[in-house]
Design a protein around this motif. Structure first.
Motif, mmCIF file in Angstrom:
data_model
loop_
_atom_site.group_PDB
_atom_site.id
_atom_site.type_symbol
_atom_site.label_atom_id
_atom_site.label_comp_id
_atom_site.label_asym_id
_atom_site.label_seq_id
_atom_site.Cartn_x
_atom_site.Cartn_y
_atom_site.Cartn_z
ATOM 1 N N MET A 115 -32.356 -22.355 -13.156
ATOM 2 C CA MET A 115 -31.507 -21.544 -12.291
ATOM 3 C C MET A 115 -30.284 -21.118 -13.096
ATOM 4 N N GLY A 116 -30.018 -19.841 -13.170
ATOM 5 C CA GLY A 116 -28.862 -19.322 -13.894
ATOM 6 C C GLY A 116 -27.779 -18.836 -12.957
ATOM 7 N N VAL A 117 -26.552 -18.883 -13.449
ATOM 8 C CA VAL A 117 -25.404 -18.424 -12.671
ATOM 9 C C VAL A 117 -24.698 -17.325 -13.444
ATOM 10 N N SER A 118 -24.435 -16.234 -12.779
ATOM 11 C CA SER A 118 -23.650 -15.137 -13.340
ATOM 12 C C SER A 118 -22.573 -14.806 -12.311
ATOM 13 N N SER A 119 -21.305 -14.768 -12.740
ATOM 14 C CA SER A 119 -20.198 -14.581 -11.804
ATOM 15 C C SER A 119 -19.249 -13.488 -12.268
ATOM 16 N N ALA A 120 -18.780 -12.702 -11.330
ATOM 17 C CA ALA A 120 -17.706 -11.744 -11.566
ATOM 18 C C ALA A 120 -16.596 -12.094 -10.587
ATOM 19 N N LEU A 121 -15.526 -12.694 -11.093
ATOM 20 C CA LEU A 121 -14.401 -13.100 -10.257
ATOM 21 C C LEU A 121 -13.267 -12.112 -10.470
ATOM 22 N N SER A 122 -12.614 -11.709 -9.385
ATOM 23 C CA SER A 122 -11.531 -10.736 -9.559
ATOM 24 C C SER A 122 -10.520 -10.834 -8.431
ATOM 25 N N MET A 123 -9.350 -10.278 -8.708
ATOM 26 C CA MET A 123 -8.318 -10.092 -7.698
ATOM 27 C C MET A 123 -7.632 -8.770 -8.016
ATOM 28 N N ALA A 124 -7.146 -8.123 -6.981
ATOM 29 C CA ALA A 124 -6.535 -6.817 -7.187
ATOM 30 C C ALA A 124 -5.476 -6.539 -6.134
ATOM 31 N N ALA A 125 -4.491 -5.765 -6.527
ATOM 32 C CA ALA A 125 -3.478 -5.248 -5.607
ATOM 33 C C ALA A 125 -3.204 -3.805 -6.008
ATOM 34 N N THR A 126 -3.395 -2.907 -5.079
ATOM 35 C CA THR A 126 -3.081 -1.502 -5.301
ATOM 36 C C THR A 126 -1.972 -1.128 -4.330
ATOM 37 N N VAL A 127 -0.823 -0.713 -4.874
ATOM 38 C CA VAL A 127 0.348 -0.413 -4.061
ATOM 39 C C VAL A 127 0.911 0.927 -4.510
ATOM 40 N N SER A 128 1.308 1.740 -3.553
ATOM 41 C CA SER A 128 1.947 3.008 -3.878
ATOM 42 C C SER A 128 3.222 3.121 -3.052
ATOM 43 N N GLN A 129 4.318 3.357 -3.745
ATOM 44 C CA GLN A 129 5.575 3.583 -3.024
ATOM 45 C C GLN A 129 6.198 4.877 -3.522
ATOM 46 N N THR A 130 6.849 5.572 -2.616
ATOM 47 C CA THR A 130 7.489 6.838 -2.967
ATOM 48 C C THR A 130 8.909 6.860 -2.432
ATOM 49 N N LYS A 131 9.710 7.723 -3.051
ATOM 50 C CA LYS A 131 11.075 7.922 -2.583
ATOM 51 C C LYS A 131 11.424 9.390 -2.764
ATOM 52 N N ALA A 132 11.868 9.998 -1.670
ATOM 53 C CA ALA A 132 12.270 11.396 -1.718
ATOM 54 C C ALA A 132 13.683 11.480 -2.277
ATOM 55 N N LEU A 133 13.843 12.293 -3.316
ATOM 56 C CA LEU A 133 15.154 12.567 -3.903
ATOM 57 C C LEU A 133 15.559 13.998 -3.541
ATOM 58 N N ASP A 134 16.655 14.482 -4.072
ATOM 59 C CA ASP A 134 17.132 15.818 -3.728
ATOM 60 C C ASP A 134 16.137 16.922 -4.065
ATOM 61 N N LEU A 135 15.593 16.885 -5.287
ATOM 62 C CA LEU A 135 14.729 17.973 -5.726
ATOM 63 C C LEU A 135 13.282 17.555 -5.951
ATOM 64 N N THR A 136 12.990 16.302 -5.790
ATOM 65 C CA THR A 136 11.639 15.825 -6.071
ATOM 66 C C THR A 136 11.372 14.535 -5.307
ATOM 67 N N THR A 137 10.155 14.135 -5.320
ATOM 68 C CA THR A 137 9.765 12.827 -4.787
ATOM 69 C C THR A 137 9.156 12.035 -5.925
ATOM 70 N N VAL A 138 9.696 10.856 -6.159
ATOM 71 C CA VAL A 138 9.162 10.015 -7.226
ATOM 72 C C VAL A 138 8.166 9.027 -6.635
ATOM 73 N N ALA A 139 7.185 8.682 -7.448
ATOM 74 C CA ALA A 139 6.140 7.766 -7.004
ATOM 75 C C ALA A 139 6.012 6.610 -7.992
ATOM 76 N N ASP A 140 5.668 5.494 -7.465
ATOM 77 C CA ASP A 140 5.432 4.306 -8.271
ATOM 78 C C ASP A 140 4.067 3.737 -7.883
ATOM 79 N N PRO A 141 2.993 4.222 -8.501
ATOM 80 C CA PRO A 141 1.666 3.675 -8.201
ATOM 81 C C PRO A 141 1.431 2.410 -9.037
ATOM 82 N N LEU A 142 1.032 1.350 -8.390
ATOM 83 C CA LEU A 142 0.760 0.092 -9.078
ATOM 84 C C LEU A 142 -0.692 -0.289 -8.860
#
Length: 169
Positions: free
Chosen positions: A1-28
C-alpha cells in the motif's frame, strides 16, 4: 500500500483604498504546500488517519497516535512522526472543540505539555512539516503519543473532522 500526499494551506486576500486620483490595491496570495511521497524520510509519509468524530456533551477522547488508531483498511497505525495534522470543527456545533493538553502521555511536540487550541464552530486548523523536514512532529510511543480532543461544554455534542499524515519510522 503506497501513500501519496499533497498538503497545503492558502490565504487569498484583496484590499483596496480609494485615493484622490486612483484606487490602490494590495492583492495577497499566501500559499504553502508540501508534496509527500511514500516512505519515512524527508518529504515522505507512509501512514494516514482520517475520520469524522462526535463527542458527547462535556466529553473528551484521547487519540493514541502510536498503536491505537486504524486506517481506512482496518490496519493499526503506529506513527513515529506527524507530517501533517488538520482538524475542523463542524459549523453546526454549539460548543467549541478543544485540542491538546492530555493528562497522561500527552503528545507535546506541537502544543507543549499543557497547550491547547480552541476551535470555535466552523473553525479549522492545519499544520504541516516542511518538504525537507525528516523529523516532522515526533511521536514517542508510551510517553508522548496521546492527542486529547474535548467538547468545551455541556448541553450538546460536537463533531469534528481530523486528518493525520505521518511516518511509521
Amino acid at each position: 500500500m503506497g501513500v501519496s500526499s499533497a498538503l497545503s494551506m492558502a490565504a487569498t486576500v484583496s484590499q483596496t483604498k480609494a485615493l484622490d486620483l486612483t484606487t490602490v490595491a494590495d492583492p495577497l496570495m499566501f500559499r504553502r504546500a508540501v508534496q509527500l511521497t511514500d516512505g519515512t524520510t524527508a518529504g515522505k509519509a507512509d501512514k494516514v488517519f482520517h475520520d469524522r468524530r462526535t463527542l458527547a456533551a462535556s466529553a473528551t477522547e484521547d487519540l493514541d497516535l502510536a498503536g491505537a488508531l486504524l486506517d481506512v483498511f482496518g490496519a493499526v497505525i503506529n506513527l513515529v512522526r506527524v507530517k501533517g495534522l488538520f482538524i475542523s470543527a463542524a459549523a453546526a456545533n454549539a460548543n467549541n472543540v478543544i485540542v491538546g493538553n492530555a493528562t497522561s502521555n500527552g503528545w507535546a511536540t506541537l502544543l507543549n505539555a499543557t497547550g491547547t487550541l480552541t476551535l470555535r464552530p466552523g473553525a479549522s486548523v492545519g499544520v504541516m512539516a516542511g518538504q525537507a523536514d525528516a523529523t516532522g512532529y515526533a511521536v514517542a510511543a508510551g510517553t508522548g503519543d496521546v492527542l486529547k480532543v474535548a467538547n468545551s461544554g455541556a448541553g450538546s455534542a460536537v463533531t469534528y473532522d481530523i486528518v493525520i499524515v505521518g511516518a511509521s519510522a
